[in-house]
Design an enzyme around this catalytic site. Structure first.
Site, short mmCIF file in Angstrom:
data_model
loop_
_atom_site.label_atom_id
_atom_site.label_comp_id
_atom_site.label_asym_id
_atom_site.label_seq_id
_atom_site.Cartn_x
_atom_site.Cartn_y
_atom_site.Cartn_z
N HIS A 288 0.82 -1.20 0.00
CA HIS A 288 0.00 0.00 0.00
C HIS A 288 0.86 1.26 0.00
O HIS A 288 0.95 1.97 -0.99
CB HIS A 288 -0.97 -0.05 1.19
CG HIS A 288 -1.95 1.08 1.23
ND1 HIS A 288 -2.58 1.47 2.37
CD2 HIS A 288 -2.39 1.91 0.26
CE1 HIS A 288 -3.38 2.50 2.10
NE2 HIS A 288 -3.28 2.78 0.83
N HIS A 293 1.22 4.79 -2.85
CA HIS A 293 1.32 6.18 -2.39
C HIS A 293 2.71 6.78 -2.64
O HIS A 293 2.84 7.88 -3.17
CB HIS A 293 1.03 6.27 -0.89
CG HIS A 293 -0.41 6.18 -0.56
ND1 HIS A 293 -1.15 7.27 -0.17
CD2 HIS A 293 -1.27 5.13 -0.55
CE1 HIS A 293 -2.40 6.89 0.08
NE2 HIS A 293 -2.50 5.59 -0.14
N HIS A 479 -3.99 0.77 -6.60
CA HIS A 479 -4.28 1.35 -5.30
C HIS A 479 -5.67 0.97 -4.81
O HIS A 479 -5.86 0.63 -3.63
CB HIS A 479 -4.11 2.87 -5.29
CG HIS A 479 -4.47 3.48 -3.97
ND1 HIS A 479 -5.70 4.07 -3.74
CD2 HIS A 479 -3.81 3.51 -2.79
CE1 HIS A 479 -5.75 4.46 -2.48
NE2 HIS A 479 -4.61 4.15 -1.88
N ASN A 483 -6.46 -0.78 -1.36
CA ASN A 483 -6.93 0.18 -0.34
C ASN A 483 -8.35 -0.07 0.18
O ASN A 483 -8.58 -0.05 1.38
CB ASN A 483 -6.86 1.60 -0.91
CG ASN A 483 -7.07 2.66 0.16
OD1 ASN A 483 -6.15 3.00 0.88
ND2 ASN A 483 -8.28 3.16 0.29
N ILE A 627 -6.74 8.63 -0.91
CA ILE A 627 -6.96 8.37 0.52
C ILE A 627 -6.03 7.26 0.96
O ILE A 627 -5.71 6.38 0.21
CB ILE A 627 -8.43 7.98 0.82
CG1 ILE A 627 -8.71 7.82 2.32
CG2 ILE A 627 -8.84 6.72 0.10
CD1 ILE A 627 -9.02 9.09 3.03
FE LIG Z 1 -4.39 4.50 0.23
#
Ligand SMILES: [Fe+2]
Ligand SMILES: *[C@@H]1O[C@H](CO)[C@@H](O)[C@H](O)[C@H]1NC(C)=O
Ligand SMILES: *[C@@H]1O[C@H](CO)[C@@H](O)[C@H](O)[C@H]1NC(C)=O
Ligand SMILES: CC(=O)N[C@H]1CO[C@H](CO)[C@@H](O)[C@@H]1O
Length: 627
Positions: A288, A293, A479, A483, A627
């Site tokens: 993750h 990110h 992602h 996520n 996010i």
């Molecule tokens: Fe995330």
């Protein structure tokens, strides 16, 4: 040009601030949340949890450590039955506006917490404990990017034997041959039906230090067999510690095999729990944070610095950068920072960032392309008779099946779009902005890797198309798959324990007697401290939400983002393709033959459905890491 000058001249850049609820982190002007209502709310919620709930709970649970006694006890979290100590409620009431109390703390100012029911226990409260579900989550859960085919037996290690001694697995034929549907181990290796979830090598160098914190855990190897009916059966779990007399003596390992009854079953359930701990940490820090990110941020910076806003590649990529700098700044401020929420909720504790930086060494840009990733893990082989020229060895591998559809749709779109502006390879070489973008990305953005020979040279159309496809894939679908299942699967910590505080009990100890007398209690004591569970659930709930003005794959936030009709036409075709793919996914989820899409927990695989509403939906591919 003005744009570039402004950024270069920017005297400020992100820096550490003292923690305060009104966190105001510096992010370049164009990258700020600004257009959002809900994203502001989400970041407020995150801050509140970390800055109000965490210290309060820490201090209270420090004095009176609370543990769950039974799984029913854990279920109270979703039924409004977990009482919050009075002191915590007061601090929360004093700090958080009333209208936010319900949303963030799952309390209306009364003394009870109430979280939404996670999907993994929505239909059946205990199916998560089955071996089939444990294995299925490696294909359709939140870390479906780790399983690989096992081509040698026993599994070997790549750690340097001079430093780490013999780290070869101690799993033997005798441990597993009875579960191979009558085949020998050599046969199933040749038929490529043996798989491994390998959390051994990455962890071993850290384990001695990690075990000196409040975490007690193991490196692990989990072997799995692909059965005739297409589901995976876990065959054995090996749990390993560094040798007490020094690394050069190799590992000390225990092997557990599936058992239906008795203390062997209790030990097997514990072994699965440790695999969950290590896999959760790897998921959070590597799959993750690092692989989505963090790696995308240098692309954002290089794009803003080197491509003009009118450049076609800027226009192509810009939607896939939305809000990322902002959420990453917030993450660095309160989640992954020293002493932050991640260190409390993930097994690697204060070594979390070091662990993730170390594994950045293994990150290879071209292997982020889904087809390359699947080939590298040996879960797919090239086969020109199959769609897209790839044959999946586990045919019903939901992440890979849905992922490939999305990957190739993105690739076609990028190809169509780039063809409008680049008619031949020469036009790529001659595009000075494009070349300086790519140079900056390789030499400065991902500067630690500037010597790598695997970077695309950016001399051909094919290289540009593959590169942009990888960027869009990482920011959007990859992602999303990693996520938005955090709450649906991990909102029930026993299913995805994130931390363990005890090792496996040894015969003859009081802990072993407790395991005999009350195995569930031992499981919960080992994996689910109340404070860490509540903090972890609060976090993943926020992190699994979509804001109400999210923009999803196949959409843009402005209709007239370009005046080129050909580009708009290609984009409309992409949007339509994405809708068709979603229909196809829904059909597959209704096909009873595809057991891995549903599993014992009866939870269809929706993580790669492109569309979604706002909120906690367990589906939806936003364009960007937001996010
Ligand atoms: Fe995330
Ligand atoms: C698949 O086959 C195995 C071995 O025969 C069996 O134990 C398992 O229940 C089957 N799974 C499903 C979903 O039918
Ligand atoms: C987009 O452009 C078209 C054609 O120029 C115009 O008719 C339309 O109003 C524009 N839409 C928006 C939202 O600006
Ligand atoms: C505190 C603790 O239990 N540490 C253990 C962590 O693992 C090492 C290596 O096996 C042990 O030697 C420590 O005792």
């Amino acid at each position: 040009m003005l744009y570039v000058v402004v950024i270069l001249a920017d005297p400020k850049y992100e820096s550490r601030l003292n923690l305060a609820l009104s966190l105001n982190i510096y992010v370049p002007r164009d990258e700020r949340f600004g257009h959002l209502k809900l994203a502001d709310f989400l970041s407020y919620a995150l801050k509140s949890i970390v800055q109000v709930l965490k210290p309060e709970f820490e201090s209270i649970f420090d004095k009176t450590p609370n543990e769950f006694d039974s799984f029913e006890d854990v279920l109270k979290l979703y039924e409004g039955g977990l009482e919050v100590p009075e002191g915590v409620v007061k601090v929360i009431r004093d700090n958080v506006p009333l209208e936010m109390l319900k949303e963030i703390f799952r309390t209306d100012g009364e003394r009870f917490l109430k979280f939404p029911l996670p999907q993994v226990i929505a239909v059946d409260k205990f199916a998560w404990r089955t071996d089939e579900e444990f294995a299925r989550e490696m294909l359709a859960g939140i870390n479906p990017v780790m399983i690989r085919s096992l081509e040698e037996f026993p599994p070997a290690s790549k750690l340097d034997p001079k430093v780490y001694g013999d780290q070869t697995s101690t799993i033997t034929k005798e441990h597993i041959e009875s579960n191979l549907e009558g085949h020998t181990i050599n046969e199933v290796i040749i038929e490529r039906k043996l798989f491994i979830l390998d959390h051994h090598d990455a962890l071993m160098p850290y384990l001695r230090r990690i075990n000196s914190t409040s975490t007690k855990t193991y490196a692990s190897r989990t072997l799995l067999f692909l059965q005739k009916n297409g589901t995976l059966k876990p065959l054995a779990i090996e749990l390993s510690l560094p040798h007490p007399e020094g690394d050069q003596h190799g590992a000390i390992s225990k092997v557990f095999v599936p058992e239906e009854k008795g203390v062997e079953n209790s030990l097997w359930q514990l072994a699965k729990g440790y695999v969950g701990v290590v896999d959760s940490g790897y998921h959070q820090l590597i799959s993750h944070w690092l692989h989505t990110h963090a790696v995308i941020e240098p692309f954002i910076i290089a794009t803003n610095r080197q491509l003009s806003v009118l450049h076609p590649i800027y226009k192509l990529l810009h939607p896939h950068y939305r809000d990322t700098m902002n959420i990453n700044a917030l993450g660095r401020q309160i989640l992954i920072n020293a002493g932050g929420a991640l260190e409390v909720t993930v097994f690697t504790s204060k070594y979390s960032m070091e662990f993730s930086s170390m594994l950045y060494k293994d990150w290879v840009f071209p292997e982020q392309a889904l087809p390359q990733d699947l080939l590298k893990r040996g879960v797919a082989v090239k086969d020109s008779s199959c769609p897209h020229g790839l044959k999946l060895l586990i045919e019903d591998y939901p992440f890979a099946v849905d992922g490939l559809e999305i990957w190739f749709a993105i690739k076609t779109w990028v190809q169509d779009y780039c063809s409008v502006y680049y008619k031949d390879d020469e036009s790529i070489k001659k595009d000075a902005e494009l070349q300086s973008w790519w140079k900056e990305l390789r030499e400065k953005g991902h500067g630690d890797k500037k010597e790598e020979i695997w970077w695309p040279k950016m001399q051909t159309r094919e290289e540009l198309i593959e590169t942009c496809t990888i960027i869009i894939w990482i920011a959007s679908a990859l992602h999303a798959a990693i996520n938005f299942g955090q709450y649906p699967y991990g909102g029930y910590p026993p299913n995805r324990p994130a931390i363990s505080s005890k090792l496996v009990p040894e015969k003859g100890t009081p802990e072993y007697d407790e395991l005999l007398a009350n195995p569930d209690k031992t499981y919960l004591k080992t994996f689910t401290s109340q404070f860490k569970a509540v903090l972890g659930i609060s976090l993943v709930e926020i992190l699994s939400r979509h804001s109400s003005d999210e923009v999803y794959l196949g959409q843009r936030d402005t209709e007239n983002w370009t005046s080129d009709a050909e580009a708009l036409e290609a984009f409309a075709k992409f949007g339509k393709k994405i809708e068709d793919i979603e229909e196809g996914m829904k059909r597959m989820n209704n096909d009873e033959k595809l057991r891995n899409r549903y599993g014992p927990v009866k939870m269809p695989y929706t993580l790669l459905y492109p569309s979604s509403e706002g909120g906690l939906t367990g589906r939806g591919i936003p364009n960007s890491v937001s996010i």
